[in-house]
Design an enzyme around this catalytic site. Structure first.
Site, short mmCIF file in Angstrom:
data_model
loop_
_atom_site.label_atom_id
_atom_site.label_comp_id
_atom_site.label_asym_id
_atom_site.label_seq_id
_atom_site.Cartn_x
_atom_site.Cartn_y
_atom_site.Cartn_z
CG HIS A 54 41.82 95.12 62.39
ND1 HIS A 54 41.68 95.02 61.02
CD2 HIS A 54 40.56 95.03 62.89
CE1 HIS A 54 40.40 94.89 60.71
NE2 HIS A 54 39.70 94.89 61.83
CG HIS A 56 38.04 93.38 64.80
ND1 HIS A 56 37.57 94.56 64.29
CD2 HIS A 56 38.09 93.53 66.15
CE1 HIS A 56 37.33 95.40 65.31
NE2 HIS A 56 37.65 94.80 66.44
CG ASP A 58 35.90 90.60 60.34
OD1 ASP A 58 36.37 90.95 61.44
OD2 ASP A 58 35.51 91.42 59.48
CG HIS A 59 40.00 91.75 59.41
ND1 HIS A 59 40.15 92.50 58.26
CD2 HIS A 59 38.76 92.03 59.88
CE1 HIS A 59 39.05 93.21 58.07
NE2 HIS A 59 38.19 92.95 59.03
CG HIS A 112 38.13 99.24 62.87
ND1 HIS A 112 36.76 99.25 62.81
CD2 HIS A 112 38.50 97.94 62.78
CE1 HIS A 112 36.32 98.00 62.72
NE2 HIS A 112 37.35 97.19 62.70
CG ASP A 131 37.50 96.23 59.04
OD1 ASP A 131 37.57 95.89 57.85
OD2 ASP A 131 37.02 95.50 59.93
CG HIS A 169 34.23 94.39 55.74
ND1 HIS A 169 33.54 93.28 56.17
CD2 HIS A 169 35.15 94.65 56.69
CE1 HIS A 169 34.01 92.90 57.35
NE2 HIS A 169 35.00 93.71 57.69
#
Ligand code: ZN
Ligand code: FE
Length: 253
Positions: A54, A56, A58-59, A112, A131, A169
């Site tokens: 996805h 975001h 942090d990905h 998400h 996530d 995570h």
């Protein structure tokens, strides 16, 4: 194929899948480039593809630097093409993509985010859930409804029970604490907590989990378990309302 866990940022995991024979590799969700570049160089791997679950930060944070360094191609969900940096290959729901002769099933799992997907590597019996599903937890709902998330989790539950779950995570200890708070006196949960707590103390990752363990112990997957809902006193709640109840409790945990 080998799957390598690359810890990134505070509590993210990126994953490198390596074809041992050709030394070609792909990475799933590079949060940042440096730890991934270091790993690839140390192991003399050629990064062919960058797979995002996805959009975001942090990905996808390492996308562009990795692409530049290795001349890799970036894959993501077709409807997220405007928010995945550097995307080259647009994936659709239920598409089978191929990596080094190995089939990878892509499925759309909104909740998400609206464009979240998972990657299931058939031969490796491994799914990268980003996530959407965490070890003994699930992602927060930023862009989807409770119904969408339940439907997405159902898609994951349809994979073989021995499937290894590689999530985005390291939230496992906190997730298990929450499961134990709701599902009191479950001795298997306590055992799992002790085992994983030991790993974490020794700086070992809790991933991968297995789908079988998740189906038995992860309360976010037990919305269709009547006996379990009865034990908690939630027998009147339908699947989505039960899931909403648990998700809301976790958001305030
Ligand atoms: Zn996310
Ligand atoms: Fe994340």
């Amino acid at each position: 194929m080998n799957i390598h866990i690359i810890p990134c940022l505070n509590d993210n995991y990126s994953y490198v899948v390596e074809n041992k024979k050709t030394k070609n590799a792909c990475v799933i969700d590079p949060s940042e480039s440096v730890p991934v570049i270091n790993f690839l160089k140390k192991n003399k791997l050629n990064l062919k593809y960058i797979l995002n679950t996805h959009h975001h930060a942090d990905h996808i944070g390492g996308n562009l630097e990795l692409k530049k360094e290795f001349n890799s191609q970036i894959l993501g969900f077709e409807k997220d093409k405007n928010r995945i940096p550097g995307i080259d290959i647009f994936l659709s729901d239920k598409q089978i993509w191929n990596f080094e002769g190995s089939d990878v099933l892509v499925e759309h799992v909104p909740g998400h985010t609206s464009g979240h997907i998972f990657y299931y590597f058939k031969n490796e019996e491994s799914v990268f859930t980003g996530d959407t599903l965490f070890s003994f937890g699930c992602g927060r709902l930023f862009e989807g409804s409770y119904l969408e998330m339940v439907d997405s989790l159902k898609k994951i539950k349809l994979l073989p029970t021995k499937t290894k779950i590689f999530c985005g995570h390291e939230y496992t200890i906190n997730n298990l604490k929450f499961c134990m708070e709701i599902d009191k006196n479950n001795s298997e949960l306590k055992e799992k907590y002790n085992q994983i707590n030991n790993n974490i103390k020794n700086k070992l990752p809790s991933v991968p989990s297995s789908l079988g363990d998740e189906m038995r112990l992860n309360i976010f997957l037990k919305f269709d378990n009547l006996e379990f809902k009865k034990r908690l006193g939630f027998e009147d709640l339908n699947e989505v309302d039960f899931f909403k109840k648990i998700r809301d409790l976790k958001d305030n945990f």
